[in-house]
Design a protein around this motif. Structure first.
Motif, PDB file in Angstrom:
ATOM      1  N   VAL A  93       1.044  -1.055  -0.197  1.00 50.74           N
ATOM      2  CA  VAL A  93      -0.386  -0.095  -0.052  1.00 50.74           C
ATOM      3  C   VAL A  93       0.702   0.886  -0.047  1.00 50.74           C
ATOM      4  O   VAL A  93       1.814   1.869   0.654  1.00 50.74           O
ATOM      5  N   THR A  94       0.441   1.902  -1.430  1.00 49.60           N
ATOM      6  CA  THR A  94       1.126   3.237  -1.007  1.00 49.60           C
ATOM      7  C   THR A  94       0.452   3.877  -0.856  1.00 49.60           C
ATOM      8  O   THR A  94      -0.675   4.308  -1.647  1.00 49.60           O
ATOM      9  N   GLY A  95       0.696   5.466  -0.184  1.00 51.09           N
ATOM     10  CA  GLY A  95      -0.570   6.779  -0.184  1.00 51.09           C
ATOM     11  C   GLY A  95      -0.737   7.016   0.586  1.00 51.09           C
ATOM     12  O   GLY A  95      -0.049   7.053   1.420  1.00 51.09           O
ATOM     13  N   GLU A  96      -1.996   7.476   0.713  1.00 54.75           N
ATOM     14  CA  GLU A  96      -2.494   8.088   2.175  1.00 54.75           C
ATOM     15  C   GLU A  96      -3.806   7.032   3.144  1.00 54.75           C
ATOM     16  O   GLU A  96      -4.479   6.572   1.959  1.00 54.75           O
ATOM     17  N   VAL A  97      -3.696   6.600   4.062  1.00 53.84           N
ATOM     18  CA  VAL A  97      -4.372   5.759   5.278  1.00 53.84           C
ATOM     19  C   VAL A  97      -5.123   6.709   5.957  1.00 53.84           C
ATOM     20  O   VAL A  97      -4.488   7.345   7.055  1.00 53.84           O
ATOM     21  N   HIS A  98      -6.692   7.067   5.616  1.00 56.98           N
ATOM     22  CA  HIS A  98      -7.587   7.876   7.037  1.00 56.98           C
ATOM     23  C   HIS A  98      -8.308   7.113   7.725  1.00 56.98           C
ATOM     24  O   HIS A  98      -9.620   6.912   7.243  1.00 56.98           O
ATOM     25  N   THR A  99      -7.933   6.547   8.737  1.00 60.07           N
ATOM     26  CA  THR A  99      -9.308   5.614   9.792  1.00 60.07           C
ATOM     27  C   THR A  99      -8.734   5.636  10.883  1.00 60.07           C
ATOM     28  O   THR A  99      -8.339   5.475  11.508  1.00 60.07           O
ATOM     29  N   PRO A 100      -9.727   4.839  11.210  1.00 66.61           N
ATOM     30  CA  PRO A 100      -9.463   5.494  13.218  1.00 66.61           C
ATOM     31  C   PRO A 100      -9.356   3.851  13.459  1.00 66.61           C
ATOM     32  O   PRO A 100      -8.644   3.776  14.672  1.00 66.61           O
ATOM     33  N   CYS A 101      -8.679   3.089  12.888  1.00 65.04           N
ATOM     34  CA  CYS A 101      -8.605   1.505  13.418  1.00 65.04           C
ATOM     35  C   CYS A 101      -7.620   1.251  12.151  1.00 65.04           C
ATOM     36  O   CYS A 101      -8.174   0.602  11.039  1.00 65.04           O
ATOM     37  N   LEU A 102      -6.416   1.006  12.410  1.00 65.88           N
ATOM     38  CA  LEU A 102      -5.440   0.546  10.825  1.00 65.88           C
ATOM     39  C   LEU A 102      -4.147  -1.043  11.321  1.00 65.88           C
ATOM     40  O   LEU A 102      -3.864  -0.605  12.615  1.00 65.88           O
ATOM     41  N   ILE A 103      -4.548  -1.338  10.827  1.00 68.23           N
ATOM     42  CA  ILE A 103      -4.263  -3.455  11.556  1.00 68.23           C
ATOM     43  C   ILE A 103      -2.502  -3.554   9.854  1.00 68.23           C
ATOM     44  O   ILE A 103      -3.423  -3.514   8.721  1.00 68.23           O
ATOM     45  N   ILE A 104      -2.103  -3.590  10.275  1.00 69.73           N
ATOM     46  CA  ILE A 104      -0.910  -3.718   9.422  1.00 69.73           C
ATOM     47  C   ILE A 104      -0.003  -5.199   9.466  1.00 69.73           C
ATOM     48  O   ILE A 104       0.497  -5.650  10.599  1.00 69.73           O
ATOM     49  N   GLU A 105      -0.637  -6.464   9.415  1.00 71.31           N
ATOM     50  CA  GLU A 105       0.213  -7.568   9.190  1.00 71.31           C
ATOM     51  C   GLU A 105       1.498  -7.063   9.087  1.00 71.31           C
ATOM     52  O   GLU A 105       2.071  -7.060   7.771  1.00 71.31           O
ATOM     53  N   GLY A 107       4.692  -8.022   7.517  1.00 73.12           N
ATOM     54  CA  GLY A 107       5.023  -8.764   5.598  1.00 73.12           C
ATOM     55  C   GLY A 107       4.503  -7.949   4.962  1.00 73.12           C
ATOM     56  O   GLY A 107       4.984  -7.561   3.871  1.00 73.12           O
ATOM     57  N   ALA A 108       3.369  -7.397   5.332  1.00 76.80           N
ATOM     58  CA  ALA A 108       2.800  -5.982   4.670  1.00 76.80           C
ATOM     59  C   ALA A 108       4.359  -5.244   4.035  1.00 76.80           C
ATOM     60  O   ALA A 108       5.001  -4.778   4.944  1.00 76.80           O
ATOM     61  N   VAL A 109       4.074  -4.375   3.568  1.00 81.95           N
ATOM     62  CA  VAL A 109       4.730  -2.944   3.148  1.00 81.95           C
ATOM     63  C   VAL A 109       3.464  -1.458   3.087  1.00 81.95           C
ATOM     64  O   VAL A 109       2.766  -1.645   2.455  1.00 81.95           O
ATOM     65  N   PHE A 110       3.825  -1.029   3.414  1.00 84.66           N
ATOM     66  CA  PHE A 110       3.007   0.390   4.023  1.00 84.66           C
ATOM     67  C   PHE A 110       4.059   1.128   4.126  1.00 84.66           C
ATOM     68  O   PHE A 110       4.798   1.445   4.324  1.00 84.66           O
ATOM     69  N   ASP A 111       3.408   2.387   2.554  1.00 86.25           N
ATOM     70  CA  ASP A 111       4.400   3.380   1.801  1.00 86.25           C
ATOM     71  C   ASP A 111       3.643   4.495   1.776  1.00 86.25           C
ATOM     72  O   ASP A 111       3.212   5.345   1.278  1.00 86.25           O
ATOM     73  N   GLY A 112       3.594   5.742   3.348  1.00 88.07           N
ATOM     74  CA  GLY A 112       3.120   6.544   2.796  1.00 88.07           C
ATOM     75  C   GLY A 112       2.458   7.023   4.274  1.00 88.07           C
ATOM     76  O   GLY A 112       3.639   7.275   5.499  1.00 88.07           O
ATOM     77  N   ARG A 113       1.073   7.893   4.200  1.00 86.56           N
ATOM     78  CA  ARG A 113       1.211   8.559   5.431  1.00 86.56           C
ATOM     79  C   ARG A 113      -0.134   8.229   5.900  1.00 86.56           C
ATOM     80  O   ARG A 113      -1.838   7.830   5.457  1.00 86.56           O
ATOM     81  N   CYS A 114      -0.222   7.757   7.777  1.00 88.10           N
ATOM     82  CA  CYS A 114      -1.943   7.208   8.771  1.00 88.10           C
ATOM     83  C   CYS A 114      -2.381   8.398   9.370  1.00 88.10           C
ATOM     84  O   CYS A 114      -1.648   9.268   9.772  1.00 88.10           O
ATOM     85  N   HIS A 115      -3.271   9.006   8.731  1.00 88.90           N
ATOM     86  CA  HIS A 115      -4.081   9.994   9.279  1.00 88.90           C
ATOM     87  C   HIS A 115      -5.365   9.080  10.106  1.00 88.90           C
ATOM     88  O   HIS A 115      -6.041   8.496  10.208  1.00 88.90           O
ATOM     89  N   MET A 116      -5.131   9.092  11.727  1.00 85.81           N
ATOM     90  CA  MET A 116      -6.009   8.210  12.631  1.00 85.81           C
ATOM     91  C   MET A 116      -7.392   9.597  12.871  1.00 85.81           C
ATOM     92  O   MET A 116      -6.642  10.030  13.944  1.00 85.81           O
ATOM     93  N   LEU A 117      -8.406   8.340  13.037  1.00 83.79           N
ATOM     94  CA  LEU A 117      -9.356   9.668  13.231  1.00 83.79           C
ATOM     95  C   LEU A 117      -9.990   9.305  14.245  1.00 83.79           C
ATOM     96  O   LEU A 117     -10.000   7.594  14.885  1.00 83.79           O
ATOM     97  N   THR A 118     -11.038  10.322  15.013  1.00 86.37           N
ATOM     98  CA  THR A 118     -11.211   9.269  16.002  1.00 86.37           C
ATOM     99  C   THR A 118     -12.473   9.213  15.381  1.00 86.37           C
ATOM    100  O   THR A 118     -13.469   9.321  14.116  1.00 86.37           O
ATOM    101  N   ALA A 119     -13.511   8.302  16.790  1.00 84.11           N
ATOM    102  CA  ALA A 119     -14.369   7.401  15.867  1.00 84.11           C
ATOM    103  C   ALA A 119     -16.059   8.551  15.365  1.00 84.11           C
ATOM    104  O   ALA A 119     -16.457   8.084  14.674  1.00 84.11           O
ATOM    105  N   THR A 120     -15.290   9.924  15.799  1.00 88.32           N
ATOM    106  CA  THR A 120     -16.818  10.704  15.325  1.00 88.32           C
ATOM    107  C   THR A 120     -16.166  11.821  14.568  1.00 88.32           C
ATOM    108  O   THR A 120     -16.970  12.030  13.756  1.00 88.32           O
TER     109      THR A 120
END
Length: 141
Positions: A93-105, A107-120
């Protein structure tokens, strides 16, 4: 192909609303409800009201607006999820992730930015940026 617990659960219950198989190419905007699986090459915008699964053979470039997103293949772009995003072992995964819950197993590749959101917060609302140091497979020795 190893299936996640969610794939096995949905497969057993027969609750799929649709899928695009390996070998299919799609460009444009796709809106889906229920649980939808992609193993295709897609370029564009995907909108899902429930669960969107990008299978191991998927190659997606663009934007995802969804509830729950499971990535098992390749994704390049922006994911806005109200629920959770799961990046499986063989995923890239490359790019941006906007989510309240991120799971990276492992061996996975994540190259980008993560924006952790609150539930609301809405998927496109203000978010707190977290920097995650990434090591390439070559540097893990």
């Amino acid at each position: 192909m190893a299936l996640s617990w969610f794939d096995r659960k949905v497969q057993d219950s027969g609750e799929w609303t649709g899928f695009l198989e390996k070998g299919v190419r799609f460009e444009g905007k796709l809106e889906v409800s229920g649980t939808f699986r992609l193993d295709a090459a897609v370029k564009g915008t995907l909108v899902s009201t429930e669960t969107l699964i990008l299978g191991e053979h998927s190659s997606v470039e663009g934007q995802i607006e969804g509830n729950s997103v499971i990535v098992g293949g390749r994704f390049d772009g922006i994911i806005n999820a109200r629920g959770r995003v799961e990046i499986q072992t063989k995923a890239i995964v490359t790019g941006e992730v906007h989510t309240p819950c991120l799971i990276i197993e492992p061996g996975a590749v994540f190259d980008g930015r993560c924006h952790m959101l609150t539930a609301t917060q809405a998927p496109t609302g203000t978010s707190k940026t977290i920097t995650i140091p990434i090591r390439s497979a070559a540097s893990q020795g």
